[in-house]
Design a protein around this motif. Structure first.
Motif, PDB file in Angstrom:
ATOM      1  N   LEU A  47       0.832  -1.210   0.000  1.00 50.08           N
ATOM      2  CA  LEU A  47       0.000   0.000   0.000  1.00 50.08           C
ATOM      3  C   LEU A  47       0.865   1.257   0.000  1.00 50.08           C
ATOM      4  N   ASP A  48       1.947   1.216   0.738  1.00 49.39           N
ATOM      5  CA  ASP A  48       2.864   2.352   0.802  1.00 49.39           C
ATOM      6  C   ASP A  48       3.389   2.698  -0.583  1.00 49.39           C
ATOM      7  N   GLU A  49       3.873   1.691  -1.297  1.00 49.57           N
ATOM      8  CA  GLU A  49       4.444   1.944  -2.624  1.00 49.57           C
ATOM      9  C   GLU A  49       3.365   2.353  -3.620  1.00 49.57           C
ATOM     10  N   LEU A  50       2.194   1.744  -3.533  1.00 50.65           N
ATOM     11  CA  LEU A  50       1.101   2.093  -4.444  1.00 50.65           C
ATOM     12  C   LEU A  50       0.703   3.551  -4.288  1.00 50.65           C
ATOM     13  N   PHE A  51       0.435   3.969  -3.052  1.00 51.47           N
ATOM     14  CA  PHE A  51      -0.028   5.342  -2.851  1.00 51.47           C
ATOM     15  C   PHE A  51       1.087   6.363  -3.058  1.00 51.47           C
ATOM     16  N   GLU A  52       2.320   5.924  -2.919  1.00 56.31           N
ATOM     17  CA  GLU A  52       3.455   6.810  -3.231  1.00 56.31           C
ATOM     18  C   GLU A  52       3.397   7.239  -4.693  1.00 56.31           C
ATOM     19  N   ILE A  53       3.272   6.266  -5.600  1.00 59.75           N
ATOM     20  CA  ILE A  53       3.274   6.597  -7.027  1.00 59.75           C
ATOM     21  C   ILE A  53       1.975   7.287  -7.432  1.00 59.75           C
ATOM     22  N   LEU A  54       0.843   6.893  -6.833  1.00 64.90           N
ATOM     23  CA  LEU A  54      -0.420   7.563  -7.159  1.00 64.90           C
ATOM     24  C   LEU A  54      -0.347   9.051  -6.787  1.00 64.90           C
ATOM     25  N   THR A  55       0.255   9.336  -5.638  1.00 63.03           N
ATOM     26  CA  THR A  55       0.384  10.733  -5.189  1.00 63.03           C
ATOM     27  C   THR A  55       1.340  11.504  -6.083  1.00 63.03           C
ATOM     28  N   LEU A  56       2.444  10.882  -6.465  1.00 61.60           N
ATOM     29  CA  LEU A  56       3.429  11.556  -7.322  1.00 61.60           C
ATOM     30  C   LEU A  56       2.828  11.901  -8.684  1.00 61.60           C
ATOM     31  N   VAL A  57       2.051  10.959  -9.247  1.00 63.49           N
ATOM     32  CA  VAL A  57       1.421  11.217 -10.549  1.00 63.49           C
ATOM     33  C   VAL A  57       0.309  12.242 -10.400  1.00 63.49           C
ATOM     34  N   GLN A  58      -0.509  12.114  -9.347  1.00 64.23           N
ATOM     35  CA  GLN A  58      -1.611  13.047  -9.124  1.00 64.23           C
ATOM     36  C   GLN A  58      -1.118  14.483  -8.990  1.00 64.23           C
ATOM     37  N   THR A  59       0.006  14.668  -8.301  1.00 66.92           N
ATOM     38  CA  THR A  59       0.539  16.009  -8.053  1.00 66.92           C
ATOM     39  C   THR A  59       1.522  16.471  -9.133  1.00 66.92           C
ATOM     40  N   HIS A  60       1.664  15.643 -10.192  1.00 64.48           N
ATOM     41  CA  HIS A  60       2.560  15.971 -11.315  1.00 64.48           C
ATOM     42  C   HIS A  60       4.026  16.123 -10.888  1.00 64.48           C
ATOM     43  N   LYS A  61       4.406  15.416  -9.842  1.00 65.44           N
ATOM     44  CA  LYS A  61       5.807  15.431  -9.423  1.00 65.44           C
ATOM     45  C   LYS A  61       6.634  14.433 -10.220  1.00 65.44           C
ATOM     46  N   THR A  62       5.958  13.553 -10.943  1.00 65.89           N
ATOM     47  CA  THR A  62       6.643  12.602 -11.813  1.00 65.89           C
ATOM     48  C   THR A  62       5.800  12.414 -13.062  1.00 65.89           C
ATOM     49  N   PRO A  63       6.419  12.142 -14.200  1.00 60.05           N
ATOM     50  CA  PRO A  63       5.636  11.890 -15.415  1.00 60.05           C
ATOM     51  C   PRO A  63       4.735  10.677 -15.215  1.00 60.05           C
ATOM     52  N   PRO A  64       3.561  10.662 -15.820  1.00 62.95           N
ATOM     53  CA  PRO A  64       2.655   9.530 -15.651  1.00 62.95           C
ATOM     54  C   PRO A  64       3.235   8.247 -16.246  1.00 62.95           C
ATOM     55  N   ILE A  65       2.988   7.149 -15.588  1.00 62.40           N
ATOM     56  CA  ILE A  65       3.316   5.825 -16.095  1.00 62.40           C
ATOM     57  C   ILE A  65       2.112   4.930 -15.824  1.00 62.40           C
TER      58      ILE A  65
END
Length: 318
Positions: free
Chosen positions: A230-248
């Protein structure tokens, strides 16, 4: 005309020997005391210094740099990161565990603790299908492109047992490289045996490990799991949602498990996420669906993972 050889200097330089006892009887003891002081150690050999609070920045850099250099040398360009429970085992192991609990319960049928263990063992046997599926996913990824010898796109996991082991094992099945990012914990742990040895790393800092998970990631595939998953899942969801990382592409495997665990629609209804946030991830029921979605996603965004004329792992598995 031959050049004359220069004479070898056998005379020691003044600093190559301690001050003579004839000059000061205490000199040798004083020098020994100095040389035993931690401050006299070379900084790179002084583990107490390297582990000090003040050198944490240096340790963070080294924690990042070592895996980065090794992956670059191995030609690892892109990774498909797989997360999931370390507790999910292959079917034969899950079955053996269930039978062991059943045997205990037969001898003590009123034991409530054993009844609970039986329920969990039955559930884990059901979830063993995800071990097989993650293993197949590892095969699909590893046989795509030019085949197992192609290191442009490789499987990457957290390096542990369960789903992580299964994904690395799928790559190992077909002779492909795969990466494992272990983390140093207070209790003893072992990497799973299917990681490519020169691509198995151990981190001290969770933050640096997370960085490497996403640095080369071209997709994130998440199987049923617990806190770590869950930690890793929500980490990437938050990064993509906030545009801190390109979407994958983020693929969540096992829709029935995840819908019971998290009510994503409830978050939209409550206004705590936007409706379009549900488009950040995609549900799949098996490895074939997951890998097809990832390939299609990259084709849509003109970043193909498999070049024209090359085969996907699913085509080679047929």
């Amino acid at each position: 005309m031959k050049k004359k050889k220069l004479p070898v200097e056998n005379t020691k330089l003044p600093w190559e020997h301690p001050k003579p006892k004839t000059e000061d009887p205490q000199a040798l003891k004083l020098v020994e005391k100095i040389m035993q002081s931690p401050t006299y150690r070379l900084a790179e050999e002084d583990t107490d210094f390297l582990k000090s609070y003040e050198t944490r920045g240096n340790r963070l850099e080294l924690d990042y740099l070592k895996p980065e250099l090794h992956m670059a040398r191995a030609g690892i360009e892109h990774t498909i990161v797989v997360f999931g429970s370390a507790r999910i085992r292959e079917r034969k192991t899950a079955m053996a565990n269930l039978e062991a609990v059943q045997k205990k319960l037969k001898a003590d049928p009123d034991n409530e603790k054993l009844m609970q263990e039986l329920y969990v063992a039955e559930r884990m046997l059901e979830k063993s299908i995800y071990y097989d599926d993650a293993r197949m996913f590892g095969r699909y990824v590893s046989r795509s492109g030019k085949g197992p010898g192609d290191s442009r796109v490789v499987i990457m996991t957290g390096g542990g047992p369960g789903i992580m082991e299964a994904a690395n094992r799928g790559a190992h099945d077909v002779g492909a490289k795969s990466v494992g990012l272990n983390i140093h914990l207070p209790h003893e742990q072992f990497p799973n045996p299917y990681i490519t040895p020169e691509l198995c790393f151990q981190f001290h800092y969770f933050a640096i490990r997370k960085l490497h998970f996403f640095l080369r990631a071209k997709a994130l595939v998440v199987y049923p799991g617990g806190f770590g998953t869950l930690d890793e899942l929500f980490e990437i969801l938050t990064l993509v949602q906030t545009h801190k990382t390109p979407p994958i592409p983020v693929v969540i495997v096992g829709k029935s498990y995840w819908n019971k665990l998290i009510n994503f629609d409830f978050l939209v209804e409550e206004g705590t996420i936007a409706p379009e946030d549900l488009e950040i991830f995609h549900f799949a029921d098996n490895a074939a669906e997951a890998w097809k979605h990832i390939l299609d996603w990259h084709e849509t965004y003109n970043t193909p993972l498999v070049a024209k004329g090359e085969k996907t792992g699913m085509e080679r598995e047929k």
